[in-house]
Design a protein around this motif. Structure first.
Motif, PDB file in Angstrom:
ATOM      1  N   ALA A  34       0.765  -1.318   0.162  1.00  0.00           N
ATOM      2  CA  ALA A  34      -0.032   0.036   0.214  1.00  0.00           C
ATOM      3  C   ALA A  34       0.795   1.190  -0.070  1.00  0.00           C
ATOM      4  O   ALA A  34       0.782   2.251  -0.859  1.00  0.00           O
ATOM      5  CB  ALA A  34      -0.964  -0.145   1.375  1.00  0.00           C
ATOM      6  N   ALA A  37       2.297   1.487  -3.525  1.00  0.00           N
ATOM      7  CA  ALA A  37       1.596   2.192  -4.401  1.00  0.00           C
ATOM      8  C   ALA A  37       0.953   3.522  -4.223  1.00  0.00           C
ATOM      9  O   ALA A  37       0.863   4.307  -5.272  1.00  0.00           O
ATOM     10  CB  ALA A  37       0.023   1.046  -4.034  1.00  0.00           C
ATOM     11  N   ALA A  48      -4.407   6.265 -10.036  1.00  0.00           N
ATOM     12  CA  ALA A  48      -3.599   4.955  -9.429  1.00  0.00           C
ATOM     13  C   ALA A  48      -3.448   4.123 -10.761  1.00  0.00           C
ATOM     14  O   ALA A  48      -4.404   3.609 -11.315  1.00  0.00           O
ATOM     15  CB  ALA A  48      -4.454   4.165  -8.499  1.00  0.00           C
ATOM     16  N   TRP A  51      -2.775  -1.067  -8.217  1.00  0.00           N
ATOM     17  CA  TRP A  51      -2.852  -1.172  -6.829  1.00  0.00           C
ATOM     18  C   TRP A  51      -2.488  -2.425  -6.198  1.00  0.00           C
ATOM     19  O   TRP A  51      -3.410  -3.458  -6.088  1.00  0.00           O
ATOM     20  CB  TRP A  51      -4.361  -0.853  -6.352  1.00  0.00           C
ATOM     21  CG  TRP A  51      -4.458  -0.641  -4.948  1.00  0.00           C
ATOM     22  CD1 TRP A  51      -5.219  -1.648  -4.025  1.00  0.00           C
ATOM     23  CD2 TRP A  51      -4.338   0.275  -3.921  1.00  0.00           C
ATOM     24  NE1 TRP A  51      -5.228  -1.194  -2.765  1.00  0.00           N
ATOM     25  CE2 TRP A  51      -4.517   0.064  -2.619  1.00  0.00           C
ATOM     26  CE3 TRP A  51      -3.307   1.528  -4.047  1.00  0.00           C
ATOM     27  CZ2 TRP A  51      -4.288   0.929  -1.404  1.00  0.00           C
ATOM     28  CZ3 TRP A  51      -3.078   2.202  -3.157  1.00  0.00           C
ATOM     29  CH2 TRP A  51      -3.598   1.925  -1.697  1.00  0.00           C
ATOM     30  N   TRP A 167     -10.320   2.978 -10.689  1.00  0.00           N
ATOM     31  CA  TRP A 167     -10.051   1.849  -9.644  1.00  0.00           C
ATOM     32  C   TRP A 167     -10.205   0.638 -10.211  1.00  0.00           C
ATOM     33  O   TRP A 167      -9.211  -0.237  -9.588  1.00  0.00           O
ATOM     34  CB  TRP A 167     -11.189   1.990  -8.498  1.00  0.00           C
ATOM     35  CG  TRP A 167     -10.889   1.236  -7.241  1.00  0.00           C
ATOM     36  CD1 TRP A 167     -10.838   0.093  -7.171  1.00  0.00           C
ATOM     37  CD2 TRP A 167     -10.928   1.828  -6.011  1.00  0.00           C
ATOM     38  NE1 TRP A 167     -10.730  -0.227  -5.738  1.00  0.00           N
ATOM     39  CE2 TRP A 167     -10.893   1.064  -5.109  1.00  0.00           C
ATOM     40  CE3 TRP A 167     -11.056   3.055  -5.427  1.00  0.00           C
ATOM     41  CZ2 TRP A 167     -10.669   1.165  -3.733  1.00  0.00           C
ATOM     42  CZ3 TRP A 167     -11.123   3.352  -4.069  1.00  0.00           C
ATOM     43  CH2 TRP A 167     -10.942   2.192  -3.249  1.00  0.00           C
ATOM     44  N   ASP A 171      -6.871  -1.923  -9.774  1.00  0.00           N
ATOM     45  CA  ASP A 171      -6.918  -3.288  -8.998  1.00  0.00           C
ATOM     46  C   ASP A 171      -6.594  -4.716 -10.070  1.00  0.00           C
ATOM     47  O   ASP A 171      -5.871  -5.553  -9.727  1.00  0.00           O
ATOM     48  CB  ASP A 171      -8.265  -3.350  -8.608  1.00  0.00           C
ATOM     49  CG  ASP A 171      -8.341  -2.903  -7.155  1.00  0.00           C
ATOM     50  OD1 ASP A 171      -7.278  -2.203  -6.725  1.00  0.00           O
ATOM     51  OD2 ASP A 171      -9.337  -3.041  -6.476  1.00  0.00           O
TER      52      ASP A 171
END
Length: 537
Positions: A34, A37, A48, A51, A167, A171
């Motif tokens: 984390a 990231a 981002a 992740w 997001w 991911d």
């Protein structure tokens, strides 16, 4: 417990220790991922690129047993709160932690339900289940829920759809790149690192050097004109494919991870080869590029491994089939040999039975039935060939006296002894049999009465001179002979009847002589110079 025995620790303590160890390991890895990231994968615009924490959490949910998962989820929540508490309110940090745990739990549950307890990237269908339920479904759910939290925070200047997409892709990309690498390495170490080869490590080092060299050349771009270089990012795709072909899932996933490091690092610095007006578009294209490399390389590695496994299975089945065929062939050979031995034994038994049925038990020559059968067959042949034949009836003179005075055992000796001179006087093709008692018959194929008389006289002379000894006593025997010539038409009974009549005449004339019914008016063709009656020693 036995007195004096050393108490053992309960099994549950060992299990608790393993669970605590797993919580600590996953929590530390989640927290570190984390932090990396936050500081290394989020662009200055707040986008981002990937992740990693959720990729690590998904790998843990696929590796550990089901009873570990609640504790691992707790460790993930704690690590998320520690990493996010300085940047977000408490409620938002808790929400992000619960969203990550929920999405990963759904994806892992679906993957393990389809692939089984001990999930691994060892089959193409397992890779397909992972791709569907992990990067697509689990990451999509996380993006939908995470985008909602960002909207509630009021920190976004873009639409909910864009937040969801950012997001989701972050991911999904991390799961595609890191989760296969973690799972495969864990299973490999867990199995004791089988099939480790230094040559494979050397090949992987060469591939990584190629990635590093081409990566600096293809991603180090500062202006639009520099994008048209010979070393473009497409060459890295080829290295990923080559790693999949040569080194399997471990080589492919580690190579893709190294390529992702280059892409993210240059994207963060703005030196990437994708020159667009919007940074968000550059991120999306880079994510698509990395996703393509990951799917193609890892998918190809899975396909190659499955083909190799199927080939090994086929070889094992072929080996087992050959072994089974050899076993069956050996059994067939054993059965064949056994059957051959049984057939040989049966044939010998049949031969003995046939010989016993055709042979006189005492003298070893043909018995009455077999002799008559053979003569009947020979007569049919002679009749077709228009040839002649003769029969000689032989009867021992005064044989009853031998049995009465010396016993039947002495009589049996006499009967056996006279067989030899008779057999030696006839030809191999002639037939010789015992009709019963002391009476014998000789059938001369192709012989007239003159030849038959000659043969009979020779036999008579040999019998007369035959030395027979029984228990130290000498026995002299003589025989009378009746000869009859076949006329070419008469039946067997008639021929033997004529020979019997001639024998009767020989006995009436004084025995120890040959008489033929086919001679002229002479009473006998031959007669011994002196009448030798049977004498007991």
């Amino acid at each position: 417990m036995l007195i004096g025995s050393k108490p053992s620790l309960p099994q549950s303590r060992h299990v608790d220790y393993q669970i605590i160890k797993a919580m600590f390991l996953v929590g530390i890895a989640y927290y570190v991922a984390a932090l990396l990231a936050i500081h290394q994968t989020i662009t200055p615009e707040g986008i981002a690129i990937l992740w990693p924490p959720n990729a690590i959490l998904l790998a843990a949910f696929l590796i550990y047993p089901y009873r570990y998962l609640p504790y691992i989820a707790m460790a993930g929540v704690i690590a998320e709160l520690i990493a996010s508490i300085s940047s977000f309110p408490i409620w938002a940090a808790v929400s992000f932690a619960l969203i990550n745990i929920l999405s990963v739990s759904i994806g892992a549950a679906l993957i393990r339900q389809k692939s089984g307890q001990n999930f691994n990237f060892n089959q193409l269908k397992n890779g397909a289940y992972f791709l569907l339920f992990g990067p697509f479904i689990a990451a999509c759910i996380a993006g939908m829920l995470g985008g909602s939290v960002y909207i509630l925070l009021g920190r976004s200047d873009t639409s909910y759809v864009n937040l969801w997409q950012i997001w989701w892709f972050g991911d999904a990309l991390a799961m595609l790149i890191l989760t296969p690498l973690i799972v495969v390495l864990w299973r490999w170490i867990e199995a004791g690192m089988p099939n480790f080869k230094w040559s494979a490590l050397f090949e992987m080092t060469l591939i990584w050097l190629g990635v590093i060299s081409i990566g600096y050349q293809s991603f180090e771009v500062g202006s639009y004109e520099q994008t048209f270089l010979f070393f473009t990012p497409i060459w890295l795709v080829l290295l990923g494919i080559f790693a999949a072909i040569r080194l399997g899932v471990i080589g492919a996933s580690s190579t893709v991870a190294l390529i992702a490091i280059f892409a993210v690092e240059h994207l963060m610095r703005g030196t990437h080869p994708i020159i667009l007006s919007l940074p968000q578009s550059a991120v999306l294209l880079t994510q698509e590029y990395l996703a393509i490399i990951a799917i193609v390389s890892i998918g190809l590695a899975l396909l190659i491994k499955e083909i190799a496994d199927q080939r090994d299975i086929l070889k094992q089945q072929e080996k087992a089939l050959k072994s089974q065929n050899q076993f069956l062939e050996d059994r067939v050979n054993e059965r064949t040999i056994a059957l051959k031995e049984v057939n040989q034994a049966l044939q010998k038994a049949n031969d003995r039975l046939a010989k016993s049925a055709a042979t006189d038990e005492l003298t070893g020559i043909s018995n009455r039935r077999h002799f008559l059968s053979e003569v009947q067959r020979e007569l049919q042949r002679l009749r077709l060939d228009n040839q002649t034949a003769s029969a000689i009836m032989i009867d021992l003179d005064h044989f009853k006296l031998v049995n009465d005075n010396l016993g039947h055992e002495a009589g049996d000796v006499v009967l056996r002894e006279i067989v030899t001179p008779i057999s030696q006087a006839i030809r191999p093709r002639d037939l010789f049999g015992r009709m019963g008692g002391e009476e014998f018959l000789v059938f001369l194929s192709g012989a007239d009465d003159r030849m038959a008389n000659t043969v009979a006289e020779r036999i008579r002379n040999e019998i007369e001179k035959l030395p027979i000894t029984y228990r130290g006593q000498q026995i002299q025997v003589t025989a009378s002979f009746g000869v009859a010539q076949w006329d070419g038409h008469a039946e067997l009974d008639e021929l033997f009847h004529q020979a019997d009549k001639a024998l009767y005449q020989a006995k009436n004339l004084g025995r120890n002589q040959v008489f033929s019914l086919t001679m002229s008016d002479k009473a006998a063709v031959t007669k011994s110079s002196q009448e030798n009656h049977f004498e007991l020693p």
